[in-house]
Write an enzyme that holds these catalytic residues in place. Structure first.
Site, PDB file in Angstrom:
ATOM      1  N   TYR A 177      -0.771   8.469  -2.351  1.00 18.77           N
ATOM      2  CA  TYR A 177      -0.757   8.216  -3.796  1.00 18.77           C
ATOM      3  C   TYR A 177      -1.978   8.869  -4.465  1.00 18.77           C
ATOM      4  O   TYR A 177      -1.978   9.102  -5.662  1.00 18.77           O
ATOM      5  CB  TYR A 177      -0.829   6.714  -4.080  1.00 18.77           C
ATOM      6  CG  TYR A 177       0.462   5.936  -3.896  1.00 18.77           C
ATOM      7  CD1 TYR A 177       1.572   6.480  -3.266  1.00 18.77           C
ATOM      8  CD2 TYR A 177       0.559   4.635  -4.380  1.00 18.77           C
ATOM      9  CE1 TYR A 177       2.738   5.741  -3.105  1.00 18.77           C
ATOM     10  CE2 TYR A 177       1.720   3.891  -4.228  1.00 18.77           C
ATOM     11  CZ  TYR A 177       2.810   4.448  -3.589  1.00 18.77           C
ATOM     12  OH  TYR A 177       3.954   3.709  -3.441  1.00 18.77           O
ATOM     13  N   GLY A 178      -3.013   9.098  -3.658  1.00 17.91           N
ATOM     14  CA  GLY A 178      -4.326   9.461  -4.200  1.00 17.91           C
ATOM     15  C   GLY A 178      -4.379  10.748  -4.983  1.00 17.91           C
ATOM     16  O   GLY A 178      -5.315  10.988  -5.732  1.00 17.91           O
ATOM     17  N   GLU A 197      -3.720   9.200   8.792  1.00 15.17           N
ATOM     18  CA  GLU A 197      -2.271   9.015   9.004  1.00 15.17           C
ATOM     19  C   GLU A 197      -1.791   9.826  10.215  1.00 15.17           C
ATOM     20  O   GLU A 197      -0.856   9.436  10.889  1.00 15.17           O
ATOM     21  CB  GLU A 197      -1.489   9.426   7.746  1.00 15.17           C
ATOM     22  CG  GLU A 197      -1.690   8.507   6.553  1.00 15.17           C
ATOM     23  CD  GLU A 197      -0.610   7.417   6.422  1.00 15.17           C
ATOM     24  OE1 GLU A 197       0.449   7.556   7.033  1.00 15.17           O
ATOM     25  OE2 GLU A 197      -0.873   6.430   5.704  1.00 15.17           O
ATOM     26  N   CYS A 211      -4.149  -1.417  -2.060  1.00 18.79           N
ATOM     27  CA  CYS A 211      -4.312   0.027  -2.239  1.00 18.79           C
ATOM     28  C   CYS A 211      -5.251   0.210  -3.424  1.00 18.79           C
ATOM     29  O   CYS A 211      -4.978  -0.297  -4.521  1.00 18.79           O
ATOM     30  CB  CYS A 211      -2.949   0.652  -2.535  1.00 18.79           C
ATOM     31  SG  CYS A 211      -3.016   2.391  -2.999  1.00 18.79           S
ATOM     32  N   ASN A 212      -6.345   0.906  -3.194  1.00 12.78           N
ATOM     33  CA  ASN A 212      -7.313   1.108  -4.277  1.00 12.78           C
ATOM     34  C   ASN A 212      -6.734   1.966  -5.394  1.00 12.78           C
ATOM     35  O   ASN A 212      -7.017   1.749  -6.573  1.00 12.78           O
ATOM     36  CB  ASN A 212      -8.565   1.783  -3.733  1.00 12.78           C
ATOM     37  CG  ASN A 212      -9.398   0.856  -2.892  1.00 12.78           C
ATOM     38  OD1 ASN A 212     -10.356   0.263  -3.362  1.00 12.78           O
ATOM     39  ND2 ASN A 212      -9.044   0.711  -1.626  1.00 12.78           N
ATOM     40  N   THR A 213      -5.934   2.958  -5.003  1.00 13.56           N
ATOM     41  CA  THR A 213      -5.394   3.873  -6.010  1.00 13.56           C
ATOM     42  C   THR A 213      -4.436   3.116  -6.934  1.00 13.56           C
ATOM     43  O   THR A 213      -4.511   3.236  -8.165  1.00 13.56           O
ATOM     44  CB  THR A 213      -4.681   5.052  -5.317  1.00 13.56           C
ATOM     45  OG1 THR A 213      -5.516   5.543  -4.261  1.00 13.56           O
ATOM     46  CG2 THR A 213      -4.398   6.163  -6.286  1.00 13.56           C
ATOM     47  N   CYS A 239     -10.910   2.941  -0.185  1.00 18.02           N
ATOM     48  CA  CYS A 239      -9.513   3.247   0.140  1.00 18.02           C
ATOM     49  C   CYS A 239      -9.205   2.411   1.368  1.00 18.02           C
ATOM     50  O   CYS A 239     -10.012   2.377   2.315  1.00 18.02           O
ATOM     51  CB  CYS A 239      -9.365   4.742   0.441  1.00 18.02           C
ATOM     52  SG  CYS A 239      -7.753   5.187   1.131  1.00 18.02           S
ATOM     53  N   THR A 240      -8.078   1.727   1.350  1.00 20.18           N
ATOM     54  CA  THR A 240      -7.802   0.789   2.447  1.00 20.18           C
ATOM     55  C   THR A 240      -7.489   1.500   3.767  1.00 20.18           C
ATOM     56  O   THR A 240      -7.420   0.865   4.804  1.00 20.18           O
ATOM     57  CB  THR A 240      -6.651  -0.168   2.067  1.00 20.18           C
ATOM     58  OG1 THR A 240      -5.528   0.614   1.642  1.00 20.18           O
ATOM     59  CG2 THR A 240      -7.076  -1.116   0.969  1.00 20.18           C
ATOM     60  N   HIS A 241      -7.304   2.813   3.713  1.00 24.87           N
ATOM     61  CA  HIS A 241      -7.177   3.574   4.963  1.00 24.87           C
ATOM     62  C   HIS A 241      -8.531   3.725   5.672  1.00 24.87           C
ATOM     63  O   HIS A 241      -8.584   3.894   6.881  1.00 24.87           O
ATOM     64  CB  HIS A 241      -6.675   4.996   4.686  1.00 24.87           C
ATOM     65  CG  HIS A 241      -5.200   5.122   4.458  1.00 24.87           C
ATOM     66  ND1 HIS A 241      -4.569   4.607   3.357  1.00 24.87           N
ATOM     67  CD2 HIS A 241      -4.231   5.711   5.206  1.00 24.87           C
ATOM     68  CE1 HIS A 241      -3.270   4.898   3.429  1.00 24.87           C
ATOM     69  NE2 HIS A 241      -3.051   5.557   4.540  1.00 24.87           N
ATOM     70  N   ASP A 263       0.868  -1.181   0.000  1.00 20.84           N
ATOM     71  CA  ASP A 263       0.000   0.000   0.000  1.00 20.84           C
ATOM     72  C   ASP A 263       0.902   1.227   0.000  1.00 20.84           C
ATOM     73  O   ASP A 263       2.110   1.133   0.219  1.00 20.84           O
ATOM     74  CB  ASP A 263      -0.902   0.000   1.244  1.00 20.84           C
ATOM     75  CG  ASP A 263      -1.800   1.227   1.329  1.00 20.84           C
ATOM     76  OD1 ASP A 263      -2.398   1.603   0.297  1.00 20.84           O
ATOM     77  OD2 ASP A 263      -1.907   1.844   2.405  1.00 20.84           O
ATOM     78  N   SER A 264       0.266   2.378  -0.203  1.00 22.56           N
ATOM     79  CA  SER A 264       1.018   3.634  -0.138  1.00 22.56           C
ATOM     80  C   SER A 264       1.475   3.945   1.287  1.00 22.56           C
ATOM     81  O   SER A 264       2.373   4.756   1.470  1.00 22.56           O
ATOM     82  CB  SER A 264       0.126   4.775  -0.630  1.00 22.56           C
ATOM     83  OG  SER A 264      -1.018   4.856   0.199  1.00 22.56           O
TER      84      SER A 264
END
Ligand code: DGL
Length: 276
Positions: free
Chosen positions: A51-52, A162, A82-84, A194-196, A19-20
């Site tokens: 990354y988004g 974050e 990571c979806n992006t 988004c995995t966040h 992931d980012s």
């Protein structure tokens, strides 16, 4: 460096996940829960998150760099958590390696399709990049073209998460701003694209209990399990290792690692994946 077709994959090899930043740990945790015998190698690009809001060319380049790192760790499968990166880089990654590669968009759509009525409205919250890519619409149209999907880019959520602000007055205000239009459109389902975002799910449900949340982690782990079983790559030993690498050691990554994995992580360190 990339694995050649002739190199055999073995069950003992680890699964690579990236992931980012720390968001992919929501997927890694579920993989570890469903597949406790698998060795796992995670890379979080904490030095370059988010990354988004980056261009597709940059996201593809970063993804290639991470994939090269994972392949150097002899992974037998790669999960783009990571979806992006799944939106922009999945095909490019698949072109460069014969190791099976799973993204998170197909599993999230599968979960929605399993739960939602054909005539329902679903909201999709994601990074600017994921929304602009149209990836969810593309995947959904091949499963259930009748499903209405309303996308909303939420660029402020990743920095809030974050920085540990998921439960805060500031987050509530921003969530209202992003989600009120979806509530107004009578969305019943809300895809956390988004995995966040599972890390801010509690606040979302507190503010908008009417949404049934859809996240990709469970279905992604399930698809990985099937893929490994079908290819005779499932590991059965009790000695599974979990190794986490980051491009920058951040406090939030350390805290989430402790929260999700306690003392089950065998290695946690910074890895240099670029030449500079
Ligand atoms: N966690 C990532 C995703 O699923 C992206 C966050 C970001 O780097 O912008 O899209």
């Amino acid at each position: 460096m990339f694995r050649l077709r002739s190199t055999p994959l073995l069950a003992t090899m680890p699964v690579g996940v990236f992931d980012s930043g720390l968001g992919g740990l929501t997927v890694l945790r579920e993989i570890h829960r469903q597949l406790p015998h698998e060795n796992l190698v995670y890379f979080g690009d904490t030095a370059r998150v988010p990354y988004g809001n980056k261009s597709s060319a940059t996201i593809i380049r970063y993804s290639h760099e991470i994939v090269r790192f994972l392949l150097a760790h002899d992974v037998k499968a790669i999960v783009v958590a990571c979806n992006t990166a799944s939106s922009y880089a999945l095909d490019a990654i698949r072109e460069t390696t014969d190791v099976p590669v799973l993204g998170v968009i197909e599993p999230a759509v599968q979960s929605l399709v399993q739960k939602a009525q054909a005539a329902s409205v679903a909201g999709l919250i994601a990074t600017k990049g994921t929304i602009a890519s149209g990836a969810y619409e593309r995947v959904l149209s091949s499963h259930n073209p009748a499903q209405r999907l309303i996308g909303k880019a939420c660029p402020l959520l990743v920095p809030l998460i974050e920085e540990g602000y998921a439960e805060s007055h500031a987050a509530d205000l921003i969530l209202h701003d992003y989600l009120a239009p979806l509530a107004k459109a009578n969305a019943e389902y809300l895809i956390l694209g988004c995995t966040h975002y599972p890390l801010i799910a509690q606040a979302i449900q507190r503010l908008y209990p009417q949404f049934t949340l859809i996240d990709s982690a469970e279905q992604t782990a399930l698809e990985l399990k099937t893929l490994l079983q079908e290819n005779n790559l499932a590991h059965t030993s009790d000695t599974a290792r979990v190794e986490l690498f980051v491009s920058d050691m951040t406090e939030s990554m350390r805290a989430l690692k402790d929260l999700f994995f306690a003392d089950r992580v065998d290695r946690f360190e910074v890895a240099q994946i670029t030449e500079d």
